[in-house]
Design a protein around this motif. Sequence first.
Motif, PDB file in Angstrom:
ATOM      1  N   ALA A  21       0.828  -1.209   0.000  1.00  0.00           N
ATOM      2  CA  ALA A  21       0.000   0.000   0.000  1.00  0.00           C
ATOM      3  C   ALA A  21       0.863   1.259   0.000  1.00  0.00           C
ATOM      4  N   LEU A  22       1.968   1.233   0.746  1.00  0.00           N
ATOM      5  CA  LEU A  22       2.919   2.358   0.711  1.00  0.00           C
ATOM      6  C   LEU A  22       3.459   2.552  -0.701  1.00  0.00           C
ATOM      7  N   ALA A  23       3.821   1.466  -1.346  1.00  0.00           N
ATOM      8  CA  ALA A  23       4.352   1.531  -2.718  1.00  0.00           C
ATOM      9  C   ALA A  23       3.292   2.074  -3.680  1.00  0.00           C
ATOM     10  N   GLU A  24       2.041   1.722  -3.456  1.00  0.00           N
ATOM     11  CA  GLU A  24       0.969   2.219  -4.327  1.00  0.00           C
ATOM     12  C   GLU A  24       0.800   3.729  -4.186  1.00  0.00           C
ATOM     13  N   VAL A  25       0.883   4.248  -2.973  1.00  0.00           N
ATOM     14  CA  VAL A  25       0.793   5.705  -2.803  1.00  0.00           C
ATOM     15  C   VAL A  25       1.981   6.363  -3.507  1.00  0.00           C
ATOM     16  N   ASP A  26       3.175   5.809  -3.332  1.00  0.00           N
ATOM     17  CA  ASP A  26       4.355   6.339  -4.026  1.00  0.00           C
ATOM     18  C   ASP A  26       4.144   6.371  -5.538  1.00  0.00           C
ATOM     19  N   LYS A  27       3.639   5.271  -6.060  1.00  0.00           N
ATOM     20  CA  LYS A  27       3.412   5.162  -7.514  1.00  0.00           C
ATOM     21  C   LYS A  27       2.477   6.265  -7.996  1.00  0.00           C
ATOM     22  N   ARG A  28       1.423   6.481  -7.259  1.00  0.00           N
ATOM     23  CA  ARG A  28       0.466   7.518  -7.667  1.00  0.00           C
ATOM     24  C   ARG A  28       1.046   8.919  -7.515  1.00  0.00           C
ATOM     25  N   LEU A  29       1.849   9.130  -6.491  1.00  0.00           N
ATOM     26  CA  LEU A  29       2.512  10.427  -6.341  1.00  0.00           C
ATOM     27  C   LEU A  29       3.475  10.693  -7.494  1.00  0.00           C
ATOM     28  N   ASP A  30       4.096   9.636  -7.990  1.00  0.00           N
ATOM     29  CA  ASP A  30       5.095   9.770  -9.059  1.00  0.00           C
ATOM     30  C   ASP A  30       4.491   9.814 -10.454  1.00  0.00           C
ATOM     31  N   ASP A  31       3.178   9.724 -10.563  1.00  0.00           N
ATOM     32  CA  ASP A  31       2.523   9.662 -11.874  1.00  0.00           C
ATOM     33  C   ASP A  31       1.427  10.717 -11.977  1.00  0.00           C
ATOM     34  N   PRO A  32       1.838  12.001 -12.083  1.00  0.00           N
ATOM     35  CA  PRO A  32       0.832  13.069 -12.159  1.00  0.00           C
ATOM     36  C   PRO A  32      -0.090  12.885 -13.363  1.00  0.00           C
ATOM     37  N   MET A  33      -1.337  13.207 -13.173  1.00  0.00           N
ATOM     38  CA  MET A  33      -2.328  13.145 -14.248  1.00  0.00           C
ATOM     39  C   MET A  33      -2.538  14.547 -14.807  1.00  0.00           C
ATOM     40  N   SER A  34      -2.989  14.596 -16.032  1.00  0.00           N
ATOM     41  CA  SER A  34      -3.266  15.908 -16.622  1.00  0.00           C
ATOM     42  C   SER A  34      -4.425  16.595 -15.892  1.00  0.00           C
ATOM     43  N   ASP A  35      -5.341  15.827 -15.360  1.00  0.00           N
ATOM     44  CA  ASP A  35      -6.436  16.366 -14.548  1.00  0.00           C
ATOM     45  C   ASP A  35      -5.975  16.358 -13.092  1.00  0.00           C
ATOM     46  N   ALA A  36      -5.614  17.519 -12.574  1.00  0.00           N
ATOM     47  CA  ALA A  36      -5.066  17.628 -11.217  1.00  0.00           C
ATOM     48  C   ALA A  36      -6.036  17.111 -10.162  1.00  0.00           C
ATOM     49  N   ASP A  37      -7.327  17.383 -10.344  1.00  0.00           N
ATOM     50  CA  ASP A  37      -8.306  16.918  -9.360  1.00  0.00           C
ATOM     51  C   ASP A  37      -8.361  15.388  -9.319  1.00  0.00           C
ATOM     52  N   ALA A  38      -8.295  14.755 -10.470  1.00  0.00           N
ATOM     53  CA  ALA A  38      -8.305  13.289 -10.538  1.00  0.00           C
ATOM     54  C   ALA A  38      -7.030  12.723  -9.913  1.00  0.00           C
ATOM     55  N   TRP A  39      -5.907  13.413 -10.121  1.00  0.00           N
ATOM     56  CA  TRP A  39      -4.633  12.968  -9.541  1.00  0.00           C
ATOM     57  C   TRP A  39      -4.703  13.029  -8.011  1.00  0.00           C
ATOM     58  N   VAL A  40      -5.196  14.149  -7.500  1.00  0.00           N
ATOM     59  CA  VAL A  40      -5.338  14.301  -6.047  1.00  0.00           C
ATOM     60  C   VAL A  40      -6.248  13.204  -5.498  1.00  0.00           C
ATOM     61  N   GLU A  41      -7.368  12.967  -6.159  1.00  0.00           N
ATOM     62  CA  GLU A  41      -8.314  11.946  -5.697  1.00  0.00           C
ATOM     63  C   GLU A  41      -7.686  10.554  -5.728  1.00  0.00           C
ATOM     64  N   SER A  42      -6.904  10.281  -6.743  1.00  0.00           N
ATOM     65  CA  SER A  42      -6.226   8.988  -6.862  1.00  0.00           C
ATOM     66  C   SER A  42      -5.233   8.767  -5.713  1.00  0.00           C
ATOM     67  N   ILE A  43      -4.457   9.795  -5.425  1.00  0.00           N
ATOM     68  CA  ILE A  43      -3.497   9.720  -4.314  1.00  0.00           C
ATOM     69  C   ILE A  43      -4.246   9.563  -2.994  1.00  0.00           C
ATOM     70  N   ARG A  44      -5.277  10.358  -2.824  1.00  0.00           N
ATOM     71  CA  ARG A  44      -6.059  10.301  -1.584  1.00  0.00           C
ATOM     72  C   ARG A  44      -6.658   8.910  -1.369  1.00  0.00           C
ATOM     73  N   ASP A  45      -7.204   8.332  -2.437  1.00  0.00           N
ATOM     74  CA  ASP A  45      -7.790   6.988  -2.322  1.00  0.00           C
ATOM     75  C   ASP A  45      -6.752   5.974  -1.853  1.00  0.00           C
ATOM     76  N   ALA A  46      -5.579   6.004  -2.455  1.00  0.00           N
ATOM     77  CA  ALA A  46      -4.522   5.053  -2.082  1.00  0.00           C
ATOM     78  C   ALA A  46      -4.043   5.301  -0.654  1.00  0.00           C
ATOM     79  N   ALA A  47      -3.923   6.561  -0.273  1.00  0.00           N
ATOM     80  CA  ALA A  47      -3.446   6.892   1.074  1.00  0.00           C
ATOM     81  C   ALA A  47      -4.482   6.530   2.138  1.00  0.00           C
TER      82      ALA A  47
END
Length: 151
Positions: free
Chosen positions: A95-121
């Motif tokens: 799960a830690l690695a998954e949060v890292d992965k999402r942090l390292d993979d910004p999306m063009s839609d910033a809101d979707a990126w934030v939501e993705s990171i938040r979900d994993a965290a």
Amino acid sequence: MDHSGALEAARVWRGDFHWVLLDLERALAGAAPGRAQAWADSVRATLVRVRETFTAHVEVTEGADGLYQEVLAQAPRLSGAVNRLQLEHADIASALAEVDKRLDDPMSDADAWVESIRDAAITLMGLLVRHRQRGADLVYEAYDVEIGGET
């Protein structure tokens, strides 16, 4: 009753981890429109502390003179609970690695990126909170003592 060094180390970890989880929760809540990268950097910095604290926990519990060995020596009937906690360590590391992965993979839609990171965290936090409680239950079963660590 005298408590072992392993038990005392677990008690310290539990208290430290309480604060680290609160810090992660605060970091996750801090997203603001137009500031996704700054928010992600804050989450990443907090995640470093989460990882350090979790790594210390694994050393205290799974080490040669760790809490799990001590529990098994005192209460072999708890081997199933110890095995479960050890397996949870791998789940938490993933799960830690998954949060890292999402942090390292910004999306063009910033809101979707934030939501993705938040979900994993949030998934990570749930695993950690449940693991922390199961660890406290194990200590209570083995030693008939509350581990504390909330203050």
